[in-house]
Design a protein around this motif. Structure first.
Motif, mmCIF file in Angstrom:
data_model
loop_
_atom_site.group_PDB
_atom_site.id
_atom_site.type_symbol
_atom_site.label_atom_id
_atom_site.label_comp_id
_atom_site.label_asym_id
_atom_site.label_seq_id
_atom_site.Cartn_x
_atom_site.Cartn_y
_atom_site.Cartn_z
ATOM 1 N N ASN A 67 -58.606 77.107 19.312
ATOM 2 C CA ASN A 67 -60.313 77.209 19.699
ATOM 3 C C ASN A 67 -60.745 77.621 18.544
ATOM 4 O OD1 ASN A 67 -61.877 79.501 20.081
ATOM 5 N ND2 ASN A 67 -62.891 78.192 21.330
ATOM 6 N N ALA A 68 -62.147 76.813 17.971
ATOM 7 C CA ALA A 68 -62.173 77.085 16.312
ATOM 8 C C ALA A 68 -63.710 77.066 16.403
ATOM 9 C CB ALA A 68 -62.778 75.361 15.619
ATOM 10 N N GLY A 69 -64.752 77.046 17.481
ATOM 11 C CA GLY A 69 -65.917 77.761 17.918
ATOM 12 C C GLY A 69 -66.791 76.557 17.980
ATOM 13 N N PRO A 188 -69.191 83.489 15.050
ATOM 14 C CA PRO A 188 -69.055 82.637 15.685
ATOM 15 C C PRO A 188 -69.941 82.025 16.558
ATOM 16 C CG PRO A 188 -68.189 84.608 16.639
ATOM 17 C CD PRO A 188 -68.673 84.604 15.311
ATOM 18 N N ARG A 226 -68.093 85.166 28.748
ATOM 19 C CA ARG A 226 -66.856 85.038 28.270
ATOM 20 C C ARG A 226 -66.641 86.356 27.007
ATOM 21 N NH1 ARG A 226 -67.292 79.987 28.639
ATOM 22 N NH2 ARG A 226 -65.673 79.032 29.642
ATOM 23 N N PHE A 231 -71.948 92.784 22.538
ATOM 24 C CA PHE A 231 -71.540 91.670 21.208
ATOM 25 C C PHE A 231 -72.473 90.839 21.078
ATOM 26 C CE2 PHE A 231 -68.456 88.308 19.807
ATOM 27 C CZ PHE A 231 -68.508 88.823 18.310
ATOM 28 N N PHE A 282 -72.672 95.830 10.599
ATOM 29 C CA PHE A 282 -72.565 94.660 11.585
ATOM 30 C C PHE A 282 -72.554 93.694 10.004
ATOM 31 C CE2 PHE A 282 -71.770 91.348 14.464
ATOM 32 C CZ PHE A 282 -69.742 91.633 14.827
ATOM 33 N N GLU B 461 -59.914 86.789 28.653
ATOM 34 C CA GLU B 461 -59.464 85.821 28.152
ATOM 35 C C GLU B 461 -60.724 85.387 27.081
ATOM 36 O OE1 GLU B 461 -58.690 82.480 30.293
ATOM 37 O OE2 GLU B 461 -57.926 83.581 32.021
ATOM 38 N N LEU B 462 -60.304 86.058 25.824
ATOM 39 C CA LEU B 462 -61.588 85.646 24.413
ATOM 40 C C LEU B 462 -60.975 84.742 23.903
ATOM 41 C CD1 LEU B 462 -63.599 87.291 23.799
ATOM 42 C CD2 LEU B 462 -62.056 88.657 22.371
ATOM 43 N N PRO B 463 -62.197 83.696 23.252
ATOM 44 C CA PRO B 463 -61.979 82.259 22.903
ATOM 45 C C PRO B 463 -61.180 82.972 21.281
ATOM 46 C CG PRO B 463 -63.706 82.079 24.176
ATOM 47 C CD PRO B 463 -62.915 83.681 23.940
ATOM 48 N N GLU B 464 -60.278 82.003 21.062
ATOM 49 C CA GLU B 464 -59.828 82.864 19.932
ATOM 50 C C GLU B 464 -60.305 83.041 18.575
ATOM 51 O OE1 GLU B 464 -56.371 83.519 20.131
ATOM 52 O OE2 GLU B 464 -56.326 84.035 17.467
ATOM 53 N N SER B 465 -61.305 81.724 18.545
ATOM 54 C CA SER B 465 -62.690 82.058 17.318
ATOM 55 C C SER B 465 -62.719 83.361 17.613
ATOM 56 C CB SER B 465 -63.136 80.715 17.129
ATOM 57 O OG SER B 465 -63.494 80.467 18.554
ATOM 58 N N LEU B 466 -63.280 84.259 18.247
ATOM 59 C CA LEU B 466 -64.132 85.229 19.045
ATOM 60 C C LEU B 466 -63.300 86.505 18.735
ATOM 61 C CD1 LEU B 466 -66.431 84.840 22.059
ATOM 62 C CD2 LEU B 466 -66.470 83.706 19.493
ATOM 63 N N THR B 469 -64.047 88.977 14.646
ATOM 64 C CA THR B 469 -65.188 89.013 14.704
ATOM 65 C C THR B 469 -65.683 89.808 15.489
ATOM 66 O OG1 THR B 469 -66.556 86.847 14.134
ATOM 67 C CG2 THR B 469 -67.975 88.243 14.767
ATOM 68 N N LEU B 470 -65.121 89.901 16.984
ATOM 69 C CA LEU B 470 -65.352 90.877 18.356
ATOM 70 C C LEU B 470 -64.920 92.189 17.960
ATOM 71 C CD1 LEU B 470 -66.461 91.934 21.184
ATOM 72 C CD2 LEU B 470 -64.219 90.829 21.485
#
Lengths: 315, 790
Positions: A67-69, A188, A226, A231, A282, B461-466, B469-470
């Motif tokens: 997963n890259a965004g 992202p 998600r 955020f 932030f 379930e969080l996408p890895e790319s986030l 930053t989160l």
């Protein structure tokens, strides 16, 4: 004969959205010439979409190894595109018949950098997402989408310049995109599409809104479902500030911008508006990256004030 | 670590055990490098309710929340919802990593949930029995120990007994209970009856008790729920743990954690009673409350033959008891010393050999025992509760039977009579746990809670790319506002510095001034707030005036009710019958009102009808008079014609007698006369016909109409004239019937007016009738014309 187009869709595991919206797109592409293509970028990092999309043989799947965004997935998809014209879109967009030809026609002019269709939020005729501008108010750069405010917007019935082409549905040139790309500063998500359009305006080109092309944004919150809402909001505000720090170019605007930020910080602290303080902190956390990105900017054909003026339709 | 301490009072405003402990703990935590914010309520009439003031106290900060509202019911004592908003805002602003509640009294149960809702671990230290006894002492209002746990009905008996004591004049404004000698015999008897559930003996209502029990059961349920929400409960003594478990706590959730003490200043005092020949100096130190048993100590001291001194140190919020102690000091030769500051303790204990703690309640972990031990002074205390865990009999002190003056006198006497005893007990004292050690242990517990992830936002379930930053966003979100503001200012300075090449040198303050010159939301809101405050103050004053007026009215009403109650049964019956009378009158008035409305409607119709009839009659009268005149004229003509005819008949008869020659002429004259009569009769008939027609319409439109025929004789016409006469007579009769109806209406108006005057004169009648429909109807009746329907 109309020029062929590659439709590029980065996606997480959104098969339900493909079920709902892909058939209309494929039908439209088939009606056009049959030479267009659809590239879906599977950004789950688990290659889960190919099996679900196999029932549509014309759809090509590019799987990201992890997963890259959104920005990186879009870039990978455009790199894989076979045609020079690329329609970038989100899987929750439902196209209407004849949406592509008016866009392709606009991009036949060399000085057009990107073109965006009339994107109807939720399919509602009076809520146009792509009638989108930037403005400077009290030293801060703000997003302005007057056709989402509920009132009639007659100006949105004409071909007109806009500040940016909404990344959820817009037509680019592959070469321009790959040469400029989405700035990883905004990862992202959010504001990378604005920044890309802004690069076009800085280079002396135009970004157009084409009302003859219509798509519906059946908003399902692909990101929002998600991650926490606070955020998502913080990302919008952070990237708005990063954009400002990358692009604000006149000492006068810099002075007013800084004054506005000091005032904002003081106001939010005195009023216990923690959320705003979090946004500011932030964003400032990424200040050095914004300044680095600013340092890499090529010379501009237009300054911010001029772009803000040109990228709005005449009153 | 960012730590929030929540406590019900704090020095210098309040300075008994828990408050002083919390102060010492805050100092120790701050010394260990932690950031401590204290949240504490206080009364301050100079400030508006819920005003928050933050004070820096050398390493930690105290946030005083003003609450000038004293609880007026068991519910208000346990639930303080007005503090919840300010506490939530405080948590948002300060973002503590742990919240440690030292007490919930004056703070309310709701605060616990607010911390938990934000994912902040919540710790509670039980310093007394408040989690299981709303009186927190396990003492009943007659100062006997309560041995019942979890029975809402027993607690409700305490509630009612406290209410009974609150109504006793001269008992003082604050009291944990009453001594028998403080109450009149009948008041003491009622107190006993209440606590023994013998309500009926004293004419007390069972229904009131049932209501109090229900309320207490509901409050107990809420209390249990709130205490269950704590992530960790600490108890300084094993005795308290057992009591909490008896009261419904899960044993596994309560940890034994003896508290530490900041008593470094008390170390190094000279040992007690260095000279065994000198008098032993006993002292009591602490709050002067009945459950502390100071009166017992004074009574026991009075039994000593000599060789001892006694000093009583401490203030009291129970003024009546404080006065009693002071007076008793004088009687038994003890020294009354009054309130003292914690800073004076070393000096005070320097002049004390033995400290006495004669509590009659099951003390949990009395601060004064540890202060005495820190100063190397042995302690005499009741063999009760956790005191037994603190003092080892014959090692570092002596124990005596609780609430037993004789036994207390016995141990006092031992100290006097046994020369080496005090010094030996002093040598048996173990080191007291320091506040530094306490702070270290607590930090370990806080960190353990943090590690257990209590309340952390579930990542889902969080996408890895986030993720990265989160996590960065979460890190910012958990910072206190003050720190965020500091970071923002530093960041803005960096931006200003970075742009300085293009912008030129410019100071932050210059930019800020320029920004504020554009307008400031905070300033705008401040102005709005000031205006609103001014407006609210005006309204408050108006309300206060209104309240005063209302209070005066209530007092008047109260007096009236009291007068009524004080009256005889006859008065009560009279009142009852007056009520019945009023209710009857109300019915009558309602009926009369309806009847009057009905009659008014009928009269209006009749008036209208009479008006029509009168008009018609006047028309008819004028017409008849006109026709009568015509009739008279015709009659005169007829008469003249008849006379003429008679004359001519006479002439004819004479002529007949005179001979045949004159016959023809005579016949001709008679014919003329007959024709004239017939003509006149026809004219009369034409005149009468429309009159008869009108009469028929007015009087009997449904009946049969008979008009004289053409060529009717004079006799027939005269009958018709009589019909007209009769018709006029009938109309006149109808007028006669309507007149008494109007008289009845006037009579009823007069009756109502009289009744209204009686109602206006009688305050009692007015008070009774005011909220009823009769009152409303009377007000309507009395209203000016045109307003009665409003």
């Amino acid at each position: 004969m109309t020029r062929p187009v590659s439709v590029v869709m980065p996606s997480l595991d959104d098969l339900d959205l493909f079920e709902r919206h892909l058939p209309a797109l494929l039908e439209e592409l088939e009606r056009r010439s049959g030479r267009d293509e659809v590239v879906v970028v599977d950004d789950t990092g688990r290659n889960v979409l190919a099996a679900g999309l196999a029932r549509w043989p014309g759809v090509r799947v590019v799987a990201m190894p992890k997963n890259a965004g959104f920005a990186r997935a879009m870039t990978a998809g455009i790199e894989a595109a076979r045609h020079e014209l690329v329609f970038a879109m989100n899987p929750d967009v439902h196209v209407r018949r004849g949406f592509l030809d008016p866009l392709v026609a606009c991009l036949s002019e060399d000085d057009v950098w990107a073109v965006v269709p009339r994107i109807l939020l939720g399919g509602r005729e009076n809520e146009i997402e792509s009638w989108a501008f930037l403005r400077e108010r009290n030293g801060l750069i703000e997003l302005d989408q007057p056709a989402l405010r509920g009132g009639p917007e007659v100006r949105a019935l004409r071909l007109a310049p806009v500040a940016f082409a909404v990344g959820g549905a817009c037509l680019y040139r592959k070469a321009d995109f790959l040469a400029t790309g989405f700035d990883p500063l905004y990862e992202p998500f959010y504001w990378e599409d604005i920044d890309f359009s802004w690069a076009g305006w800085r280079a002396g080109k135009r970004v157009l809104y084409q009302p003859a092309s219509v798509v519906e944004h059946q908003h399902r919150g692909t990101i929002g479902r998600r991650v926490p809402k606070d955020f998502v909001r913080a990302m919008v505000e952070r990237n708005r500030l990063l954009f400002s720090w990358k692009h604000i170019d006149s000492p006068e605007l810099q002075r007013r911008h800084l004054a506005a930020l000091y005032r904002w910080a003081l106001d939010t602290y005195l009023e216990d508006r923690r959320e705003d303080l979090v946004w500011l902190a932030f964003a400032l956390d990424e200040l050095q990256r914004a300044l680095a990105s600013r340092a890499k900017l090529p010379p501009a054909a237009r300054d911010v004030t001029e772009i803000l003026r040109l990228s709005r339709p005449a009153e | 670590m960012r730590i929030c301490q929540v406590v019900h009072g704090f020095p210098p405003v309040e300075r008994t055990g828990v408050e002083n402990y919390t102060l010492g703990l805050c100092r120790a935590l701050a010394r260990a490098g932690h950031r401590v914010e204290v949240f504490v309520p206080r009364r301050d009439p100079q400030l508006a309710d819920l005003a928050l003031r933050r004070e820096e106290h050398g390493g930690f900060a105290v946030n005083w929340i003003t609450n000038n509202h004293a609880p007026e019911s068991p519910r208000e004592a346990l639930l303080v919802p007005e503090l919840e908003g300010p506490f939530a805002a405080f948590l948002e602003r300060e973002r503590p990593e742990v919240v440690h509640f030292q007490h919930l009294i004056k703070l309310g149960l709701g605060l616990v949930g607010l911390a938990r809702a934000r994912g902040i671990p919540a710790v509670y230290t039980a310093h007394d029995y408040y989690p299981i006894c709303h009186r927190y002492t396990l003492l009943r209002p007659d100062l006997t120990r309560c041995d019942v746990r979890g029975d809402s009905r027993a607690c409700a008996r305490c509630d009612m007994a406290v209410a009974h004591l609150n109504a006793q004049a001269g008992l003082g404004d604050y009291h944990a209970g009453a001594l028998r000698e403080q109450l009149a015999p009948e008041a003491w008897s009622t107190l006993e009856a209440l606590l023994a559930d013998r309500l009926e003996e004293h004419g007390l209502e069972r229904a009131a008790f049932d209501a109090a029990s229900e309320q207490r059961a509901e409050l107990d349920r809420q209390r249990q729920e709130a205490y269950r929400a704590f992530d960790l409960v600490l108890a300084p003594s094993r005795f308290l743990i057992e009591e909490l478990v008896r009261g419904g706590f899960e044993r596994a959730r309560v940890e034994h954690a003896p508290t530490g003490f900041a008593n470094e200043d008390l170390a190094g005092l000279p040992p007690p009673r260095p000279d065994p020949k000198r008098a032993v100096r006993f002292a009591f130190l602490g709050g002067l409350a009945k459950h502390k048993g100071v009166h017992l100590l004074l009574d026991a001291f009075a039994r000593l033959p000599g060789g001892a001194e006694l000093a009583i140190w401490g203030g009291s919020s129970d003024r009546a008891y404080g006065e009693l102690v002071r007076r008793r000091c004088g009687e038994v030769g003890a020294q009354w010393r009054g309130p003292y500051e914690r800073a004076d303790l070393a000096r005070i204990l320097g002049h004390v050999d033995v400290v006495v703690v004669p509590s009659i309640w099951v003390e949990n972990y009395p601060l004064v025992i540890h202060e005495a031990f820190s100063a190397g002074r042995p302690v005499l205390t009741s063999r009760l509760g956790a005191m037994v865990e603190c003092v080892q009999d014959g090692v570092d002190g002596l124990l005596f039977a609780p609430n037993d003056v004789e036994d207390l006198a016995r141990v006092l006497r031992r100290c006097v009579d046994e020369p080496g005893l005090v010094a030996a007990l002093a040598r048996g004292i173990r080191p007291v746990k320091s506040m530094e050690a306490e702070a270290r242990e607590l930090i370990e517990r806080y960190e353990r809670l943090q590690r257990s992830g209590t309340g952390a936002r579930a990542p889902g379930e969080l996408p890895e790319s986030l993720k990265a930053t989160l996590a960065r966003f979460e890190e910012h979100s958990t910072l206190p506002s003050r720190e965020l503001f500091g970071r923002v200012l530093a960041g803005l300075d960096d931006l200003r510095e970075a742009w300085s090449a293009e912008l030129g040198p410019v100071e932050a303050v210059e930019l800020l001034a320029s920004g504020l010159g554009e307008g400031s939301e905070a300033q705008d809101r401040l102005r709005e707030a000031r205006n609103e405050i001014a407006w609210l103050r005006t309204k408050q004053e108006e309300l206060d005036e209104g309240r005063e007026e209302l209070m005066t009215l209530f007092e008047d009403l109260d007096r009236l009710l009291q007068d009524t109650r004080a009256g005889s049964r006859r008065q009560a019956e009279h009142l009852e019958s007056a009520g019945t009378y009023v209710r009857q009158k109300e019915d009558e008035v309602v009926q009369a009102h309806a009847r009057i409305r009905e009659l008014e409607s009928v009269i209006a119709q009749k008036n209208e009808h009479i008006g029509t009839v009168e008009g018609s009659l006047q028309d008819a009268g004028r017409y008849i008079r006109h026709k009568e005149q015509e009739y008279r004229d015709v009659e005169g003509e007829l008469r003249r014609a008849a006379d003429f005819a008679r004359t001519k008949e006479e002439e004819l008869r004479l002529a007949r007698e005179q001979g045949q020659t004159s016959d023809g002429r005579t016949r001709s004259v008679a014919d003329v006369a007959r024709l004239t009569v017939e003509t006149q009769a026809r004219i009369l008939n034409r005149t009468l016909q429309p009159i008869l027609l009108r009469m028929h319409e007015l009087l009997d439109p449904a009946g049969q109409l008979r008009l004289p025929a053409d060529g009717a004789t004079f006799a027939e016409l005269l009958r018709a004239v009589r019909q007209v006469d009769e018709g006029l007579g009938a109309l006149a009769k109808e007028l006669v019937w309507l007149r008494p109806m109007r008289a009845e209406l006037d009579w009823r108006r007069e009756r109502m007016t009289k009744f209204l005057a009686t109602y206006e004169r009688s305050t009692l009648l007015r008070l009774l009738a005011a909220p009823t429909s009769i009152g409303r109807k009377l007000r309507e009746w009395n209203a000016p014309p045109g307003e009665e329907r409003r």
